[in-house]
Motif scaffolding. Structure first.
Motif, mmCIF file in Angstrom:
data_model
loop_
_atom_site.group_PDB
_atom_site.id
_atom_site.type_symbol
_atom_site.label_atom_id
_atom_site.label_comp_id
_atom_site.label_asym_id
_atom_site.label_seq_id
_atom_site.Cartn_x
_atom_site.Cartn_y
_atom_site.Cartn_z
ATOM 1 N N ARG A 47 17.173 -12.891 4.609
ATOM 2 C CA ARG A 47 16.130 -13.902 4.431
ATOM 3 C C ARG A 47 14.762 -13.383 4.860
ATOM 4 O O ARG A 47 13.738 -13.906 4.426
ATOM 5 N N ALA A 48 14.730 -12.381 5.721
ATOM 6 C CA ALA A 48 13.460 -11.881 6.263
ATOM 7 C C ALA A 48 12.598 -11.275 5.158
ATOM 8 O O ALA A 48 13.100 -10.768 4.154
ATOM 9 N N ARG A 49 11.292 -11.338 5.372
ATOM 10 C CA ARG A 49 10.343 -10.799 4.414
ATOM 11 C C ARG A 49 10.454 -9.277 4.384
ATOM 12 O O ARG A 49 10.659 -8.638 5.420
ATOM 13 N N LEU A 50 10.307 -8.685 3.192
ATOM 14 C CA LEU A 50 10.412 -7.230 3.066
ATOM 15 C C LEU A 50 9.203 -6.558 3.710
ATOM 16 O O LEU A 50 8.075 -7.037 3.575
ATOM 17 N N ARG A 51 9.436 -5.449 4.376
ATOM 18 C CA ARG A 51 8.367 -4.749 5.086
ATOM 19 C C ARG A 51 7.656 -3.719 4.221
ATOM 20 O O ARG A 51 6.525 -3.367 4.483
ATOM 21 N N TYR B 201 18.755 -11.172 8.185
ATOM 22 C CA TYR B 201 17.985 -10.016 7.715
ATOM 23 C C TYR B 201 17.706 -10.099 6.219
ATOM 24 O O TYR B 201 16.684 -9.610 5.744
ATOM 25 N N SER C 190 3.919 -4.349 2.589
ATOM 26 C CA SER C 190 2.817 -4.399 3.552
ATOM 27 C C SER C 190 2.580 -3.019 4.172
ATOM 28 O O SER C 190 1.438 -2.677 4.497
#
Length: 110
Positions: free
Chosen positions: A41-45, A39, A48
């Motif tokens: 490493r995941a791209r921030l939401r 989580y 967007s």
């Protein structure tokens, strides 16, 4: 007949895994503890999502910026009318005191 593959010592495997983590820049986690790395490493939401919705129009700011247009903010007018109606019924906010001695809170403590 001896086996073709010799048993690899656990210490050797651990050092191999450490080296692999250093090369590929991953976290060394020999105990398989939950770290939440997936989580992190995941791209921030958030960015967007902010771009998805159009910006809100602030009518009060427009009215203040161009007073010569004599625009009416109906939401604010309705709110002020509701406040006035509540005050007439005795349900409005209490009046602010000028001195500390006049406050209801200080009277209650005595």
């Amino acid at each position: 007949m001896a086996s073709a593959v010799a048993a690899i010592r656990p210490a050797k495997i651990a050092s191999l895994i450490k080296t692999r983590c250093a090369i590929f820049q991953t976290a060394y986690n020999p105990t398989s503890a939950r770290t939440g790395a997936k989580y992190l490493r995941a791209r921030l939401r958030g960015p967007s999502m902010v771009k998805y919705y159009p910006p809100e129009v602030d009518i009060a700011a427009i009215v203040r910026q161009w007073p010569e247009l004599e625009l009416i903010n109906y939401a604010e007018e309705t709110r002020l009318q509701d406040v006035e109606d509540k005050k007439k019924r005795g349900k409005g906010a209490p009046k602010k005191t000028k001195r500390k001695e006049d406050s209801r809170r200080s009277n209650r403590k005595r």
